[in-house]
Design an enzyme around this catalytic site. Sequence first.
Site, PDB file in Angstrom:
ATOM      1  N   ASP A 170      -5.616  10.049   5.940  1.00  0.00           N
ATOM      2  CA  ASP A 170      -5.177  11.418   6.229  1.00  0.00           C
ATOM      3  C   ASP A 170      -4.093  11.795   4.909  1.00  0.00           C
ATOM      4  OD1 ASP A 170      -3.289   9.938   7.527  1.00  0.00           O
ATOM      5  OD2 ASP A 170      -2.384  11.737   8.243  1.00  0.00           O
ATOM      6  N   GLU A 171      -4.319  13.305   4.801  1.00  0.00           N
ATOM      7  CA  GLU A 171      -3.396  13.677   3.868  1.00  0.00           C
ATOM      8  C   GLU A 171      -3.195  12.997   2.383  1.00  0.00           C
ATOM      9  OE1 GLU A 171      -0.577  16.397   6.955  1.00  0.00           O
ATOM     10  OE2 GLU A 171       0.116  14.132   6.471  1.00  0.00           O
ATOM     11  N   VAL A 172      -4.199  12.689   1.944  1.00  0.00           N
ATOM     12  CA  VAL A 172      -4.396  11.923   0.561  1.00  0.00           C
ATOM     13  C   VAL A 172      -3.969  12.790  -0.397  1.00  0.00           C
ATOM     14  CG1 VAL A 172      -5.584  10.255  -0.834  1.00  0.00           C
ATOM     15  CG2 VAL A 172      -6.140  10.459   1.632  1.00  0.00           C
TER      16      VAL A 172
END
Length: 472
Positions: A147-149
Site C-alpha cells: 500500500d501507499e507506494v
Amino acid sequence: MASSPFELRLVHLDLKGAPPKVSYLAEVFPLFHALGANGILLEYEDMFPYDGELKPLCANDAYSTSEIKEILKLANFHELEVIPLIQTFGHMEFVLKHKEFCHLREVAMFPNTVNPHKEESLRLVCTMIDQVVALHGELRWLHIGCDEVYYLGEGKDSKKWLKQGENTIEKLCLAHMKAVASHVISAHPTVKPIVWDDMLRGMNEETLKDSGLAQLTELMIWDYSPDLEVDIKVNLIEKYLKSDFPKLWFASAFKGATGVNQCLTMIGPHLKNHQQWLKVAASIPVGAIQGITLTGWQRYDHLSVLCELLPAGIPSLAVCLQTLKNDSYSEKVKEDVEKLLGISSLEIDTFMSDISGTFPGSEILSLVTQIAFYLKSSVDELLENNRYVTGWFSPYHRKRKKIHPIMIHHFQPDALRLLTKWTAVTQELCTAMEKVFYASAIEEWMEENVQPSLQKLQATVDDLDKAIEALS
C-alpha cells in the site's frame, strides 16, 4: 440473530509502535475470541527476530524466536488464525533507514519505497518472507503489504525505464507485486499472498486482467472512513471481480485512523465505518468475501508519533467486532460489550471522560483518559489564565526572580497541588504500562503526552522557589 457476512474477522496488531509484551497478548487473545474475532493480522515491522543479513532490521525490543512461538501457540489455543503482514514495497522505512539497505531506495532521499528495478530489492523482501514463513508452520495466507507506494517512478532507474517503449508506473507497480507474490507461491505453495488494493484502484479492468496479478493474490480493500461511500465501493468491487480476483477482503479500522497523534478512541466514527462495510457486503455477490480485517494502527508510518495505545482502543474494537458478528449494531450489542468489558456505560458519540473497566489494560485507558482530558487544560488554566500568575509572575518576573510576597499564597498552593497530583497520576500510569509495554514505548508516550505540561509546571514551581529565596 443474523449471521455475519464475514467468515473471517481478523484483529490487526500493528507492531511498529508500542508493541505489547507477550504476557499482555496472553490476556487479550481470549477477549478477542469472546468478542467475535477468529484471526489476527500480525504486522511485524521491526519486531520480528530477523536473522543473518537481516539482523539490523530488528528493534531493540524485537520478539525472540521463542516469544513468536509462544504468540502463535496462544493464538492457536484461542482459535485465532494468524496471518503475518510484511511490507514488501511501500512503508519500508524500517528497512531502508539502515545504512546497509539505503542503497535500495526508489528515491535516494526517502526511505519509504524500495527500488523495484534492483534484483537485490527483490532478494531482500524474499529473504524477509522466507524467514517469517519458516517460523509460522501451517500458514494459509501471507499479507505482502504494497500500500501507499509513494514516489514510485520518481527514482533515477524508474525515470530511465519509463522513457522506454510503452512503460508506465502502473506496469512497474504490477510487475513488482507479481514478482513478490510469485516468490511466495513458488517457495511456499500452500500460502496465498494478500495485497492492499489502493495502488490498483485507479487501474482499468484490462490492465488488471492482463497483469495476471489476480491469479497470484487476493485483494484487501481498505477504507477507514465513517462516511465510506457504499455505491463507489460496490463499483470498485465489481471491477476487481471482473478483473478475475477470486476472493476479496475488506479492511476497516477500530483505532488509529482518526488523528496522527490521537490518545483516545471515539467509538462513533469506527462503528459507522463498520456499518458502512456491512452495507457493502450486503450489496455484492455472495461468496466474494474472504473476510474482514479490523485495523488498529499504532503509527501512521514508522517515523510518525504513536496514536492510541491498544488498551485505549479496546472498547471500540469490542463494539465493532460485536457489530460485525451480529450483522448490525443494537442496544443488545452495547449491553453485551459493557458486560464483556466491565464498563458501566459506553459512550458512542463522545470521548468517555471517566472510564473504568475490568478488561486487560483498562487501568491504562482510565489514566490516559485523565491525562488527555485534564492535564494540559489544568496546567494551562493556572499558568495562562490565573491573574496572579500572569500579572505578578510573568516571564519578566521569573527571569529576574521578582515576586510580590502577598501574591505567593494566591497561586503557590495550586501549583504544588497540581504538581503533586499529576506526578502521582504519571507514576501510576507508568506502573500500569510496564505490565503491557516495553520501556521505549512508555518513554515515548510520556515525552509526547505528559512531559510538556509537567515540565512547564515544574519549571514554574522551581522559579517560584528561587524568587522566594531571593526575597529573604
